[in-house]
Design an enzyme around this catalytic site. Structure first.
Site, PDB file in Angstrom:
ATOM      1  N   ASN A  99      32.209  46.173  42.133  1.00  0.00           N
ATOM      2  CA  ASN A  99      32.084  45.966  43.657  1.00  0.00           C
ATOM      3  C   ASN A  99      30.609  46.084  44.082  1.00  0.00           C
ATOM      4  OD1 ASN A  99      35.365  47.103  44.692  1.00  0.00           O
ATOM      5  ND2 ASN A  99      34.806  44.989  44.423  1.00  0.00           N
TER       6      ASN A  99
ATOM      7  N   ASP B 272      44.054  44.853  47.979  1.00  0.00           N
ATOM      8  CA  ASP B 272      43.028  43.679  48.110  1.00  0.00           C
ATOM      9  C   ASP B 272      43.535  42.879  49.158  1.00  0.00           C
ATOM     10  OD1 ASP B 272      41.022  41.879  47.171  1.00  0.00           O
ATOM     11  OD2 ASP B 272      42.398  41.013  45.552  1.00  0.00           O
TER      12      ASP B 272
HETATM   13  C1  IPE Z   1      39.731  44.904  43.115  1.00  0.00           C
HETATM   14  O1  IPE Z   1      39.697  44.002  44.245  1.00  0.00           O
HETATM   15  C2  IPE Z   1      39.077  46.279  43.701  1.00  0.00           C
HETATM   16  C3  IPE Z   1      39.605  46.981  44.533  1.00  0.00           C
HETATM   17  C4  IPE Z   1      40.702  46.754  45.292  1.00  0.00           C
HETATM   18  C5  IPE Z   1      38.913  48.129  44.974  1.00  0.00           C
HETATM   19  P1  IPE Z   1      38.285  42.650  43.955  1.00  0.00           P
HETATM   20  O2  IPE Z   1      38.588  42.207  45.137  1.00  0.00           O
HETATM   21  O3  IPE Z   1      37.136  43.409  43.940  1.00  0.00           O
HETATM   22  O4  IPE Z   1      38.878  42.106  42.803  1.00  0.00           O
HETATM   23  P2  IPE Z   1      38.592  40.619  42.294  1.00  0.00           P
HETATM   24  O5  IPE Z   1      37.214  40.412  42.421  1.00  0.00           O
HETATM   25  O6  IPE Z   1      39.343  39.684  43.156  1.00  0.00           O
HETATM   26  O7  IPE Z   1      39.106  40.364  40.757  1.00  0.00           O
HETATM   27  C1  IPE Z   2      39.812  44.606  49.211  1.00  0.00           C
HETATM   28  O1  IPE Z   2      39.684  43.784  50.141  1.00  0.00           O
HETATM   29  C2  IPE Z   2      38.732  45.830  49.615  1.00  0.00           C
HETATM   30  C3  IPE Z   2      37.670  46.127  48.311  1.00  0.00           C
HETATM   31  C4  IPE Z   2      37.660  45.366  47.203  1.00  0.00           C
HETATM   32  C5  IPE Z   2      36.784  47.233  48.310  1.00  0.00           C
HETATM   33  P1  IPE Z   2      38.364  42.719  49.717  1.00  0.00           P
HETATM   34  O2  IPE Z   2      37.087  43.080  50.377  1.00  0.00           O
HETATM   35  O3  IPE Z   2      38.366  42.189  48.232  1.00  0.00           O
HETATM   36  O4  IPE Z   2      39.050  41.443  50.336  1.00  0.00           O
HETATM   37  P2  IPE Z   2      39.262  39.736  49.898  1.00  0.00           P
HETATM   38  O5  IPE Z   2      39.714  39.910  48.443  1.00  0.00           O
HETATM   39  O6  IPE Z   2      37.850  39.251  50.073  1.00  0.00           O
HETATM   40  O7  IPE Z   2      40.148  39.103  50.789  1.00  0.00           O
HETATM   41 MG    MG Z   3      39.332  41.076  46.980  1.00  0.00          MG
END
Ligand code: IPE
Ligand code: IPE
Ligand code: MG
Length: 253
Positions: free
Chosen positions: A81, A33
């Site tokens: 997602n 994340d």
């Molecule tokens: C969790 O991250 C999913 C992945 C790392 C693929 P998210 O960024 O989607 O999670 P939330 O929405 O902050 O809980």
């Molecule tokens: C993790 O990074 C990647 C996926 C969830 C696919 P994010 O895209 O969630 O990054 P933040 O949480 O917005 O910083």
């Molecule tokens: Mg995220």
């Protein structure tokens, strides 16, 4: 006792001796994340964070076998997602295609076995085809199993398990009273894999976000403020070292 096994044989002995303090995690699962925040901090488009995130994946996959990790599961795309804007979803799928196209041969050469969890049937046909090819090509590899969680969510997975069990009951293949943990586990996407010993989440968030909720029942959780694109071999080693200090009790004493 602090075990610092030098090779895989010693490591296997250590694991056979139990997983008291010092034993390495067999299965590490990572909630990758913080790609978006990494990009935002640099005034870059989010996709640049995701690209840099793929580089972190390469580093971690390369470092994991040396730490004694047998199974590495990476949460790459959750069943939630899809709620993101279409252009970001399309960027993420594009990066997945690119990763599969460019990395499979090297992963195979390095003895990595690939598996996928999540409702992958719902992905584009060209992606599911690549996943099938990667799984088949690498099926006999033994250095490490790399599990990519794609369109994965525990609720979705457990609903699919529940439907499968209901169908088995309706067809008379299993009696309701015979449904035990093994019957559930045999129908999970992770069937045949050991449960995660260590779940790592980057970016400072402290939640599971629908990841391995059955399987991680007794996993140790390590949260780090590092954003995923900044994570690397040293960060993984540090998390494994933290894990090794933990005393796992499984409800006993
Ligand atoms: C969790 O991250 C999913 C992945 C790392 C693929 P998210 O960024 O989607 O999670 P939330 O929405 O902050 O809980
Ligand atoms: C993790 O990074 C990647 C996926 C969830 C696919 P994010 O895209 O969630 O990054 P933040 O949480 O917005 O910083
Ligand atoms: Mg995220």
């Amino acid at each position: 006792m602090s075990l610092r096994p030098a090779n895989r044989d010693q490591l296997r002995d250590a694991l056979a001796a139990g997983d008291g303090p010092g034993a390495p995690p067999r299965h590490v699962a990572i909630i990758m994340d913080g790609n978006g925040r990494w990009a935002k901090a640099r005034h870059l488009p989010r996709v640049m964070g995701h690209r840099k995130g793929v580089e972190a994946v390469r580093k971690v996959v390369e470092a994991a076998p040396g730490l004694g990790i047998e199974v590495l599961t990476l949460y790459a795309f959750s069943s939630e997602n899809w709620r993101r804007p279409a252009d970001e979803v399309s960027d993420l799928m594009g990066l997945l295609r690119h990763y599969l196209r460019t990395e499979i041969a090297e992963l195979h050469a390095n003895g990595i076995r690939l598996r996928f969890i999540g409702d992958t049937a719902a992905l584009s046909d060209d992606v599911t085809l690549m996943l099938d090819q990667a799984r088949t090509l690498t099926a006999a590899n033994t250095k490490m199993t790399l599990v990519l969680a794609l369109n994965y969510g525990s609720h979705d997975e457990l609903l699919r398990v529940t439907r499968a069990l209901a169908a088995d009951v309706a067809a008379g293949r299993i009696a309701p009273a015979a449904i035990d943990a093994a019957a559930v586990e045999a129908r999970l996407d992770t069937a045949g894999l050991p449960p995660p010993d260590l779940v790592i989440r980057t970016s400072g968030e402290q939640r599971l976000s629908n990841f391995l909720m059955w399987q991680a029942a007794y996993a140790e959780l390590v949260f780090t403020d590092e954003l995923w694109p900044d994570f690397g071999a040293a960060s993984l080693a540090a998390a494994v070292a933290t894990f090794s200090q933990r005393d796992r009790r499984y409800g006993g004493r």
